[in-house]
Design a protein around this motif. Structure first.
Motif, mmCIF file in Angstrom:
data_model
loop_
_atom_site.group_PDB
_atom_site.id
_atom_site.type_symbol
_atom_site.label_atom_id
_atom_site.label_comp_id
_atom_site.label_asym_id
_atom_site.label_seq_id
_atom_site.Cartn_x
_atom_site.Cartn_y
_atom_site.Cartn_z
ATOM 1 N N VAL A 107 9.600 -38.879 23.881
ATOM 2 C CA VAL A 107 9.117 -39.057 22.506
ATOM 3 C C VAL A 107 8.026 -38.037 22.194
ATOM 4 O O VAL A 107 8.035 -37.392 21.143
ATOM 5 N N LYS A 108 7.070 -37.864 23.095
ATOM 6 C CA LYS A 108 5.975 -36.929 22.846
ATOM 7 C C LYS A 108 6.453 -35.476 22.868
ATOM 8 O O LYS A 108 5.850 -34.610 22.223
ATOM 9 N N ALA A 109 7.523 -35.196 23.605
ATOM 10 C CA ALA A 109 8.050 -33.837 23.647
ATOM 11 C C ALA A 109 8.553 -33.386 22.276
ATOM 12 O O ALA A 109 8.584 -32.183 21.990
ATOM 13 N N LYS A 110 8.943 -34.335 21.426
ATOM 14 C CA LYS A 110 9.408 -34.008 20.070
ATOM 15 C C LYS A 110 8.245 -33.901 19.087
ATOM 16 O O LYS A 110 8.486 -33.628 17.904
ATOM 17 N N SER A 111 7.041 -34.130 19.533
ATOM 18 C CA SER A 111 5.786 -33.987 18.767
ATOM 19 C C SER A 111 5.908 -34.479 17.321
ATOM 20 O O SER A 111 6.013 -35.669 17.084
ATOM 21 N N THR A 112 5.929 -33.574 16.344
ATOM 22 C CA THR A 112 5.859 -33.970 14.930
ATOM 23 C C THR A 112 7.107 -34.691 14.433
ATOM 24 O O THR A 112 7.082 -35.291 13.364
ATOM 25 N N ALA A 113 8.205 -34.617 15.187
ATOM 26 C CA ALA A 113 9.417 -35.324 14.759
ATOM 27 C C ALA A 113 9.184 -36.827 14.714
ATOM 28 O O ALA A 113 9.746 -37.529 13.857
ATOM 29 N N TYR A 114 8.363 -37.339 15.626
ATOM 30 C CA TYR A 114 8.097 -38.772 15.679
ATOM 31 C C TYR A 114 6.640 -39.129 15.370
ATOM 32 O O TYR A 114 6.348 -40.281 15.058
ATOM 33 N N LEU A 115 5.734 -38.161 15.452
ATOM 34 C CA LEU A 115 4.328 -38.393 15.139
ATOM 35 C C LEU A 115 3.862 -37.298 14.183
ATOM 36 O O LEU A 115 3.426 -36.226 14.604
ATOM 37 N N PRO A 116 3.963 -37.539 12.872
ATOM 38 C CA PRO A 116 3.643 -36.502 11.881
ATOM 39 C C PRO A 116 2.177 -36.072 11.939
ATOM 40 O O PRO A 116 1.298 -36.839 12.333
ATOM 41 N N ARG A 117 1.930 -34.836 11.544
ATOM 42 C CA ARG A 117 0.561 -34.339 11.407
ATOM 43 C C ARG A 117 -0.072 -34.924 10.158
ATOM 44 O O ARG A 117 0.588 -35.097 9.130
ATOM 45 N N ASN A 118 -1.347 -35.197 10.233
ATOM 46 C CA ASN A 118 -2.059 -35.717 9.064
ATOM 47 C C ASN A 118 -2.209 -34.644 7.991
ATOM 48 O O ASN A 118 -2.303 -34.944 6.809
ATOM 49 N N ASN A 119 -2.256 -33.376 8.406
ATOM 50 C CA ASN A 119 -2.401 -32.260 7.470
ATOM 51 C C ASN A 119 -1.372 -31.184 7.799
ATOM 52 O O ASN A 119 -1.701 -30.144 8.366
ATOM 53 N N PRO A 120 -0.112 -31.412 7.466
ATOM 54 C CA PRO A 120 0.951 -30.496 7.901
ATOM 55 C C PRO A 120 0.804 -29.072 7.378
ATOM 56 O O PRO A 120 1.357 -28.143 7.965
ATOM 57 N N HIS A 121 0.085 -28.885 6.268
ATOM 58 C CA HIS A 121 -0.039 -27.551 5.701
ATOM 59 C C HIS A 121 -1.132 -26.723 6.385
ATOM 60 O O HIS A 121 -1.180 -25.503 6.214
ATOM 61 N N ASP A 122 -1.998 -27.385 7.147
ATOM 62 C CA ASP A 122 -3.069 -26.684 7.834
ATOM 63 C C ASP A 122 -2.581 -26.278 9.225
ATOM 64 O O ASP A 122 -2.425 -27.115 10.114
ATOM 65 N N THR A 123 -2.334 -25.011 9.399
ATOM 66 C CA THR A 123 -1.814 -24.515 10.675
ATOM 67 C C THR A 123 -2.865 -23.717 11.451
ATOM 68 O O THR A 123 -2.521 -22.918 12.322
ATOM 69 N N SER A 124 -4.112 -23.917 11.112
ATOM 70 C CA SER A 124 -5.179 -23.193 11.793
ATOM 71 C C SER A 124 -5.283 -23.637 13.249
ATOM 72 O O SER A 124 -4.772 -24.691 13.639
ATOM 73 N N GLN A 125 -5.968 -22.830 14.062
ATOM 74 C CA GLN A 125 -6.137 -23.145 15.475
ATOM 75 C C GLN A 125 -6.894 -24.450 15.659
ATOM 76 O O GLN A 125 -6.573 -25.254 16.539
ATOM 77 N N GLU A 126 -7.887 -24.694 14.805
ATOM 78 C CA GLU A 126 -8.664 -25.926 14.886
ATOM 79 C C GLU A 126 -7.796 -27.141 14.573
ATOM 80 O O GLU A 126 -7.848 -28.156 15.270
ATOM 81 N N ALA A 127 -6.956 -27.024 13.533
ATOM 82 C CA ALA A 127 -6.069 -28.135 13.159
ATOM 83 C C ALA A 127 -5.056 -28.415 14.261
ATOM 84 O O ALA A 127 -4.736 -29.573 14.553
#
Length: 482
Positions: free
Chosen positions: A31-51
């Protein structure tokens, strides 16, 4: 130009669902290997290194509970708590220990079939026979070491299919199976996986007759899929098959139709619980520790405190501003995400997750039976469909090695998974009653002995019990013990 890699629209539509249930049943790592497929990012548009760093921490802290996988295991265990009944003629005895040519017994194959059906709604069984000339006698047949095999195919392997109506019967006339084969490298150790497609067809040979053919497609050096030429298998008598020895096995019926898998809703709820867990673990990380605060602070005091440091503890003296106060703020334990997790956990249990909880209240036999009623009704239907499909596949196997399969009855050829999922267990009172009945000559001691050994009432007809009783009486068994 034909494309052997074409996928049926229903296959494409359902593939993501099969993939999701597979991942959920595999557990946390998948499940964790699919990352955002099952656990969405809170800020998907922010692709910075910090995010990205924040999301990586968010993902690592999340906890996935393998409820769906445990439920799958418990359902399969319940179905096979009693060994299946397997009756076969001598010509098919190899299936008991090696059903698919890879050392998997028919018992193990049926277990895998049930797992596939619970996860994907369906799987498939396909029977084949080595490409050899018909044998003239039994000795020649045995020398060839040619045996019919039953292959279990997952829903993901059967990428395309079609049916036609012959008379008043609907028959499969096309099945495309995606296969992965391994070839040994030149060094003798490494392996290389290659893809090929096995195409099963039911072809019109004229005069209203149809014949079953096989063709294997592999990729040429130019990257084009090329067929190896069609072959027409024959039965024991050398006659072509008028149908494809292939059947789908489903959770509702054994047709080509696809519906939602029995575990899909539980898997979706399991993932929702996982997302709540991620939010809860994040709140624990950021808010779980006590927060110290001081009131009445001005910038001068704050700068001095940062410069010299502030020490907290029973053996230190912490100066505070005039009329200021010092305190500790701590988060209440019953956060919203935690409550959401509890609600979903209860819902998963109600949907059939068989979890053993220490300290839970005891249930009567009736209550436990009612709790299992829904999942066992689904499980019962799945096992019935597997029984029918495997028994049909056994008849196809027999057609390859026997001149006349029509003479075989259920007493000669049968595979049946028991549907007694709720075992009553051993009862001392029932054992005593059986013993007393045997002493009085109303039942056999054999039945009493079998019950003591297995904890289950012996399955036998009235005539069989009478024969057992007569045999014991003819043996002049001394019931008095003298």
């Amino acid at each position: 130009m034909s494309d052997v890699t074409f996928k049926h629209p229903e296959y494409v539509k359902n593939f993501h669902m099969w993939d999701k249930v597979d991942d959920v049943c595999k557990g946390q790592d998948a499940v964790k290997a699919k990352s955002t497929a099952y656990l969405p990012r809170n800020n998907p548009h922010d692709t910075s290194q910090e995010a990205n760093g924040f999301y990586d921490s968010y993902l690592k802290r999340a906890v996935f509970y393998g409820v769906t996988g445990k439920t799958l295991g418990s359902l399969v265990g319940a179905a096979f708590s009693t060994d299946p009944t397997f009756k076969f003629p001598k010509d098919l005895e190899h299936l008991e220990r090696n059903a698919n040519g890879a050392g998997v017994s028919l018992y193990q194959l049926s277990q895998s079939a049930l797992r596939h059906i619970l996860k994907h709604y369906r799987c498939a069984l396909y029977v084949d026979f080595p490409d050899v000339e018909p044998s003239r006698n039994r000795a020649e047949e045995k020398a060839k070491q040619a045996y019919p095999m039953v292959h279990l195919l997952s829903s993901k392997s059967v990428i395309n299919w079609d049916t036609i109506t012959v008379g008043n019967q609907v028959k499969l006339n096309l099945v495309v199976i995606e296969e992965i084969i391994s070839e040994r490298g030149q060094d003798g150790f490494s392996t290389e996986s290659k893809q090929q497609y096995r195409v099963l067809r039911l072809e019109d040979v004229g005069h209203g007759e149809f014949a079953y053919t096989i063709e294997v497609y592999s990729k040429s050096d130019k990257g084009v899929w090329v067929g190896s030429g069609r072959k027409m298998p024959t039965d024991y008598n050398g006659n072509p098959w008028s149908y494809i020895p292939f059947t789908f096995v489903g959770a509702v019926d054994n047709s080509a139709q696809i519906d939602n898998s029995p575990l899909l809703e539980l898997a979706d709820l399991n993932l929702a619980h996982y997302r709540d867990s991620a939010d809860f673990q994040e709140s624990v990380y950021y808010m779980g520790q006590p927060q110290y605060y001081v009131t009445g602070v001005d910038w001068n005091w704050f700068k001095e405190a940062r410069k010299n440091g502030v020490y907290i503890g029973s053996k230190t003296l912490m100066p505070i501003p005039t009329d200021g106060t010092f305190g500790i703020a701590q988060v209440e334990p019953n956060t919203l995400s935690r409550e959401a997790m509890k609600d979903k956990w209860q819902q998963m249990k109600e949907m059939g997750a068989r979890l053993v909880e220490k300290g839970s209240a005891s249930k009567t036999a009736t209550e436990a039976k009612n709790d299992d009623a829904v999942q066992h009704s689904v499980l019962s239907l799945c096992t019935v469909n597997i029984n029918e499909a495997i028994t049909m596949a056994l008849r196809w196997c027999a057609k390859f090695v026997m001149p006349n399969v029509d003479i075989l009855t259920k007493d000669d050829l049968l595979y049946e998974i028991s549907q007694e999922f709720n075992k009553q267990g051993y009862l001392a009172d029932l054992s005593r009653q059986l013993f007393e009945s045997a002493v009085q000559g109303h039942s056999s001691f054999k039945s009493w002995w079998e019950y003591n050994q297995s904890g289950m009432f012996p399955k036998q007809s009235y005539d069989e019990e009478q024969k057992n009783l007569e045999a014991e009486q003819e043996g002049k068994l001394d019931l008095t013990g003298e």
